[in-house]
Design an enzyme around this catalytic site. Structure first.
Site, PDB file in Angstrom:
ATOM      1  N   PHE A 156       3.805  52.610 -78.864  1.00 33.71           N
ATOM      2  CA  PHE A 156       3.716  53.268 -78.003  1.00 33.71           C
ATOM      3  C   PHE A 156       4.729  53.909 -76.007  1.00 33.71           C
ATOM      4  CE2 PHE A 156       2.150  51.818 -73.540  1.00 33.71           C
ATOM      5  CZ  PHE A 156       0.406  53.218 -73.683  1.00 33.71           C
ATOM      6  N   ASP A 243      13.284  51.951 -75.606  1.00 28.97           N
ATOM      7  CA  ASP A 243      12.391  51.204 -75.546  1.00 28.97           C
ATOM      8  C   ASP A 243      11.307  49.915 -75.368  1.00 28.97           C
ATOM      9  OD1 ASP A 243       9.248  50.996 -73.641  1.00 28.97           O
ATOM     10  OD2 ASP A 243       8.539  52.521 -73.994  1.00 28.97           O
ATOM     11  N   LYS A 272       7.709  46.868 -66.519  1.00 26.98           N
ATOM     12  CA  LYS A 272       7.151  46.339 -66.642  1.00 26.98           C
ATOM     13  C   LYS A 272       7.620  44.522 -65.698  1.00 26.98           C
ATOM     14  CE  LYS A 272       3.073  47.162 -70.039  1.00 26.98           C
ATOM     15  NZ  LYS A 272       3.565  48.193 -70.843  1.00 26.98           N
TER      16      LYS A 272
HETATM   17  C1  LIG Z   1       3.181  49.830 -70.944  1.00 30.11           C
HETATM   18  C2  LIG Z   1       4.655  50.399 -71.918  1.00 30.11           C
HETATM   19  C3  LIG Z   1       4.815  51.820 -71.412  1.00 30.11           C
HETATM   20  C4  LIG Z   1       3.979  52.531 -70.339  1.00 30.11           C
HETATM   21  O1  LIG Z   1       4.129  52.076 -69.009  1.00 30.11           O
HETATM   22  P1  LIG Z   1       4.258  51.878 -67.683  1.00 30.11           P
HETATM   23  O2  LIG Z   1       3.862  51.116 -66.823  1.00 30.11           O
HETATM   24  O3  LIG Z   1       2.014  51.499 -67.985  1.00 30.11           O
HETATM   25  O4  LIG Z   1       4.207  53.458 -67.572  1.00 30.11           O
HETATM   26  C5  LIG Z   1       5.797  52.405 -72.041  1.00 30.11           C
HETATM   27  N1  LIG Z   1       6.292  51.914 -72.833  1.00 30.11           N
HETATM   28  C6  LIG Z   1       5.587  50.565 -73.685  1.00 30.11           C
HETATM   29  C7  LIG Z   1       6.344  49.716 -74.882  1.00 30.11           C
HETATM   30  C8  LIG Z   1       4.698  49.331 -73.235  1.00 30.11           C
HETATM   31  O5  LIG Z   1       4.521  48.639 -73.506  1.00 30.11           O
END
Ligand SMILES: *Cc1c(COP(=O)(O)O)cnc(C)c1O
Length: 417
Positions: A156, A243, A272
């Site tokens: 994701f 990521d 986050k």
């Molecule tokens: C939540 C998340 C995203 C997206 O972040 P947003 O602030 O919602 O755009 C991207 N990569 C990972 C691994 C995530 O957990």
């Protein structure tokens, strides 16, 4: 295993969709909000550390923290004070001017991560967009025709067009074709598959991967995965882009999850937990990747504004001063130990796994009612992939709160068997 962009899903999101599963009150209240989320019939009026409080005064233990956002707990007094002070001085100027508080945050993030420089934005998806743009510029500057970025199944990376294309989930992509070209997909935690793909595709310029799959169900790769990936990236001149939007900022017991290993990526993205609830994202680069963007290549109006950077600097102050990474590692061990003692004997519990405060309880069966049952017990959890309880509690959880969490979880799981 072709280009992601060439895949076409036939299943479009249906018009009648998920509205049917929402409560009547929730629907009426949200009449003017686009229904992109199925919402639970509860709302909160305040927070206090590991707890959220609803309008009736009920206290809920928060084992989700807004999906790994409020890692230092709700309404942290030091962070609230810093946000309040900064808001009375200066909210926003522009990246057309020097922003000393942004420079300071960048320097601190580089020191914590062993990287060289930072681009600031406002979310995880935007941080990944920046990484994707750096990879493409890197490829095109090195005369790679149609540069490809290798991404993983079940990953994701966000909801913008490029990041939903990078995401390895049909549900996220369905109906939004045409997707963005320039991505190629490999199974996660499979180094041989990446080697095979590398042989057949000379135009790969980067990999973009989560060090632990978050939305994908807290899948932890084998210990040699990231080091082997680093070697492949070095051999092929690929940028290794991690990521860490979810795994970063102390979540796994190191500031970044790759720091469990003796490796450094070329790019790491995060968001986050960085602002403990104040929106901020960062794309952090090292070496060659740090010298790709030049003036005019990328930008963000709000990215790295004084208020956001004040909040993030306060978060880093607390992470350092209170040894939050150590605490997350130790409390994570404690939680898994308690769960092994109290949950492992329950028939439907298949596996308990985690790194630091990123913990999964995988069930043998789907658990559609579990989140609501937990809510009734005043516990906030998330279930991902249908059968995986995802726990992302505050990093500074107290031992008594850890015990409360496991006791409540045990009760809920026993109630539902
Ligand atoms: C939540 C998340 C995203 C997206 O972040 P947003 O602030 O919602 O755009 C991207 N990569 C990972 C691994 C995530 O957990």
């Amino acid at each position: 295993m072709g280009l992601v962009g060439s895949l076409l899903w036939r299943e479009y999101p249906s018009k009648s969709g998920s509205a049917a599963c929402l409560g009547k009150e929730t629907m009426e209240m949200n009449q003017h909000v686009m229904p992109t989320y199925g919402r639970l019939p509860v709302s909160f009026v305040k927070g206090d550390g590991a707890y959220l409080v609803d309008a009736a005064g009920n206290k809920y233990l928060d084992a989700l923290t807004g999906i790994a956002v409020c890692g230092l707990g709700h309404a942290h007094p030091e962070i609230s004070q810093v946000i309040s002070d900064q808001s009375q001085k200066l909210l926003h100027t522009s990246n057309l001017y020097d922003i000393p508080i942004q420079s300071k945050l960048a320097e601190r993030l580089c020191k914590l991560s062993g990287m060289d420089n930072v681009f600031f934005c406002n979310s995880g998806a935007e941080a990944n967009e920046a990484a994707i743009k750096i990879a493409r510029l890197y490829g095109n500057q090195n005369s790679v025709k149609n540069p490809l970025i290798l991404v993983a199944e079940n990953s994701f990376h966000g909801r913008t067009m490029a990041t939903l294309t990078a995401t390895g989930s049909r549900k996220v992509q369905a109906g939004f074709e045409p997707l963005v070209s320039g991505f190629i997909r490999a199974p996660y935690n499979d180094i041989d598959a990446i080697k095979r793909i590398a042989q057949d595709n000379q135009n790969i310029v980067a990999v973009l991967l989560e060090p632990i799959l978050g939305e994908g169900g807290i899948e932890i790769p084998s210990d040699d995965y990231l080091p082997a990936l680093r070697t492949i990236c070095d051999e092929n001149d690929w940028l290794m882009m991690l990521d860490e939007v979810q795994t970063g900022n102390g979540r796994t017991g190191e500031f970044f999850a790759y720091q469990h290993f003796e490796i450094a990526p070329d790019i790491v993205t995060t968001a986050k937990g960085l602002g403990n609830g104040f929106p901020i994202g960062a794309c952090i680069a090292r070496g060659v990747a740090a010298s790709i963007f030049q003036p005019g290549n990328h930008g963000s109006t709000f990215g790295g504004n004084p208020l956001a950077c004040a909040a993030a600097n306060a978060v880093l102050d607390i992470i350092e001063k209170d040894s939050i990474c150590d605490h997350a590692r130790k409390t994570g061990h404690l939680l898994v130990e308690l769960m092994n003692a109290k949950l492992a004997g329950i028939n439907r519990v298949k596996e308990i796994r985690g790194r630091g405060m990123m913990i999964a309880v995988e069930l043998v069966d789907e658990a559609p009612d579990l989140v609501k049952k937990a809510l009734a017990e005043r516990l906030l959890i998330n279930v991902t992939q249908g059968n995986i309880i995802r726990l992302l509690p505050p990093l500074n959880l107290a031992q008594s709160e850890a015990e409360e969490l496991v006791n409540k979880l045990a009760k809920i799981l026993l109630l539902t068997t």
